[in-house]
Write a protein that holds these residues in place. Structure first.
Motif, PDB file in Angstrom:
ATOM      1  N   SER A   9       0.827  -1.215   0.000  1.00 16.66           N
ATOM      2  CA  SER A   9       0.000   0.000   0.000  1.00 16.66           C
ATOM      3  C   SER A   9       0.858   1.260   0.000  1.00 16.66           C
ATOM      4  CB  SER A   9      -0.944  -0.007   1.198  1.00 16.66           C
ATOM      5  OG  SER A   9      -0.173  -0.111   2.372  1.00 16.66           O
ATOM      6  N   ASN A  10       2.099   1.162   0.508  1.00 12.27           N
ATOM      7  CA  ASN A  10       2.958   2.354   0.526  1.00 12.27           C
ATOM      8  C   ASN A  10       3.975   2.377  -0.622  1.00 12.27           C
ATOM      9  OD1 ASN A  10       4.521   0.273   1.403  1.00 12.27           O
ATOM     10  ND2 ASN A  10       5.314   1.308   3.226  1.00 12.27           N
ATOM     11  N   ALA A  62       4.409   2.850  -5.026  1.00 18.94           N
ATOM     12  CA  ALA A  62       3.816   3.139  -6.334  1.00 18.94           C
ATOM     13  C   ALA A  62       3.979   1.880  -7.186  1.00 18.94           C
ATOM     14  CB  ALA A  62       4.527   4.317  -6.982  1.00 18.94           C
ATOM     15  N   PRO A  72      -3.888   2.922  -6.155  1.00 19.49           N
ATOM     16  CA  PRO A  72      -4.018   4.386  -6.271  1.00 19.49           C
ATOM     17  C   PRO A  72      -2.849   5.047  -7.014  1.00 19.49           C
ATOM     18  CG  PRO A  72      -3.649   3.699  -3.977  1.00 19.49           C
ATOM     19  CD  PRO A  72      -3.953   2.470  -4.758  1.00 19.49           C
ATOM     20  N   HIS A  73      -1.663   4.472  -6.939  1.00 19.25           N
ATOM     21  CA  HIS A  73      -0.497   5.108  -7.591  1.00 19.25           C
ATOM     22  C   HIS A  73       0.073   4.175  -8.636  1.00 19.25           C
ATOM     23  CE1 HIS A  73      -0.889   8.090  -4.534  1.00 19.25           C
ATOM     24  NE2 HIS A  73      -0.677   7.211  -3.581  1.00 19.25           N
ATOM     25  N   ILE A  78       5.711  10.853  -8.000  1.00 17.71           N
ATOM     26  CA  ILE A  78       4.589  10.464  -7.135  1.00 17.71           C
ATOM     27  C   ILE A  78       5.107   9.974  -5.776  1.00 17.71           C
ATOM     28  CG2 ILE A  78       2.869   8.610  -6.843  1.00 17.71           C
ATOM     29  CD1 ILE A  78       2.149   9.067  -9.831  1.00 17.71           C
ATOM     30  N   CYS A  79       6.198   9.209  -5.779  1.00 17.76           N
ATOM     31  CA  CYS A  79       6.791   8.715  -4.526  1.00 17.76           C
ATOM     32  C   CYS A  79       7.192   9.883  -3.631  1.00 17.76           C
ATOM     33  CB  CYS A  79       8.021   7.846  -4.792  1.00 17.76           C
ATOM     34  SG  CYS A  79       7.612   6.199  -5.363  1.00 17.76           S
ATOM     35  N   GLU A 139       6.036  12.984  -3.799  1.00 18.71           N
ATOM     36  CA  GLU A 139       4.870  13.770  -3.408  1.00 18.71           C
ATOM     37  C   GLU A 139       4.090  13.118  -2.266  1.00 18.71           C
ATOM     38  OE1 GLU A 139       2.375  14.788  -6.691  1.00 18.71           O
ATOM     39  OE2 GLU A 139       0.792  15.597  -5.388  1.00 18.71           O
ATOM     40  N   TYR A 140       3.930  11.782  -2.343  1.00 15.56           N
ATOM     41  CA  TYR A 140       3.097  11.094  -1.352  1.00 15.56           C
ATOM     42  C   TYR A 140       3.920  10.417  -0.266  1.00 15.56           C
ATOM     43  CZ  TYR A 140      -0.734  11.962  -4.584  1.00 15.56           C
ATOM     44  OH  TYR A 140      -1.646  12.564  -5.396  1.00 15.56           O
ATOM     45  N   GLY A 141       5.226  10.609  -0.278  1.00 16.98           N
ATOM     46  CA  GLY A 141       6.085   9.991   0.740  1.00 16.98           C
ATOM     47  C   GLY A 141       6.039   8.471   0.697  1.00 16.98           C
ATOM     48  N   LEU A 142       5.995   7.884  -0.508  1.00 16.94           N
ATOM     49  CA  LEU A 142       5.918   6.426  -0.618  1.00 16.94           C
ATOM     50  C   LEU A 142       7.297   5.794  -0.447  1.00 16.94           C
ATOM     51  CD1 LEU A 142       3.459   6.157  -3.650  1.00 16.94           C
ATOM     52  CD2 LEU A 142       2.925   6.136  -1.187  1.00 16.94           C
TER      53      LEU A 142
END
Ligand code: TXA
Ligand code: MG
Length: 317
Positions: free
Chosen positions: A240-241, A243, A254-255, A282-283, A285-288
């Protein structure tokens, strides 16, 4: 391809003539081009890329005729250029003793990497400048190769005198590099021409030279194509964490970006670098935690895609 003002080719050729740098679209990726016969111009390429000087460059020619002024073709080399030029095949061939190429281009090697790009803008500029263009991929050393003019702007910005925008690169992966020594051919880098197609022409299996640990192709560093985010290969599904870089049918996430929903390797190659860049952003931006990449079949262009993914996932310092 985008609409194009022919006057800009004149402007670009004038920049090349005075030893400047022009980013050019090719069918594979964007190249950072300079006059391959001008030492200072070639040195500027290394400077702009922040690239170690020992890493040799590919020279881009209009076709075999221009190439023959600088390198020697064996019959096997001729067979390969006949079959694949213009196109995404680079041949590493012996430098002619009377070649006027900058010695920096091949960084001290006795061989030169040469290809004829299959792109109208690259072809127009080479013909207008009437000389070979040395051009590595138009990105800072160690980052992902650019497949749009915007990628070049982000990576090199004001370090380039002019960026020619030809829209997205249709192949999306760098050229296949084959070293030809007489009647002997080895694969130095998988790329835009699938190995099977080359073997059909040579009539023999193509040996692979694991160039990552050879000084001969120092550009093939293990971590050459690295995004900032950590990449996990052959993932069945993303956490879930993470991309997700999908291929073919894939679970919703979601990513997620899909290299090719249809499972088409040519489409996947064209999307690879742009998707890696987008997921990298994206990583951040969303702290993945990183990017999970689905497995890609190891056939046709899949060999080159897997090569780039493995490099992007390799540990680096
Ligand atoms: O598709 C491409 O090949 C793109 C476009 C712009 O043409 N260019 C590209 O260049 O990928 P670059 O500089 O990023 O990668 C060139 C590779 C490097 O790995 C380099 O070490 C290898 O070619 N190379 C160049 N000259 C060589 C030589 N004489 N012997 C062996 N390897 C060589
Ligand atoms: Mg490169």
């Amino acid at each position: 391809m985008k609409e194009f003002d022919p006057n800009i080719i004149d402007e670009a050729a004038a920049i090349i003539d005075r030893g400047g740098l022009v980013a050019i679209p090719t069918e594979t990726v964007y190249g950072l081009a300079a006059d391959a016969t001008n030492d200072k111009a070639v040195a500027r390429i290394y400077e702009a890329k922040g690239r170690p000087q020992f890493n040799p460059l590919i020279i881009h020619v209009a076709g075999p005729e221009m190439a023959q002024r600088y390198v020697s073709f064996s019959p096997l080399a001729e067979k390969l250029s006949d079959a694949f030029w213009p196109g995404p095949l680079t041949l590493v061939l012996p430098r002619r003793p009377d070649s006027t190429l900058s010695l920096l281009v091949s960084a001290g090697l006795e061989t030169v990497a040469v290809r004829a790009p299959n792109h109208p803008i690259a072809q127009a500029l080479i013909r207008k400048a009437d000389r070979p263009l040395a051009a590595p991929s138009a990105n800072r050393s160690g980052s992902i190769s650019p497949t749009t003019a915007q990628h070049v702007r982000e990576s090199l910005g004001a370090r380039v005198d002019l960026i020619l925008d030809g829209g997205p690169c249709p192949v999306g992966l760098e050229s296949t590099i084959v070293k030809v020594d007489g009647d002997h051919a080895v694969l130095l880098r998988p790329g835009g021409v699938a190995r099977e197609n080359i073997e059909r022409v040579t009539g023999a299996p193509l040996k692979i030279q694991k160039s990552s640990d050879r000084p001969e192709a120092p550009g093939m560093l293990a971590s050459h194509y690295a995004p900032n985010a950590k990449l996990r290969l052959n993932a069945d599904a993303p956490a879930s964490n993470e991309a997700f870089l999908a291929f073919g049918t894939a679970p919703a996430h979601p990513h997620r970006l899909n290299l090719s929903e249809a499972g088409d390797l040519t489409e996947a190659a064209a999307n690879l670098f742009a998707h890696l860049r987008a997921l990298d952003a994206i990583c951040a931006e969303y702290g993945l935690k990183g990017i999970a990449a689905a497995s890609v079949p190891h056939e046709g262009l899949g060999e080159a895609i897997n090569d780039r993914l493995a490099r992007a996932a390799a540990p680096r310092n």
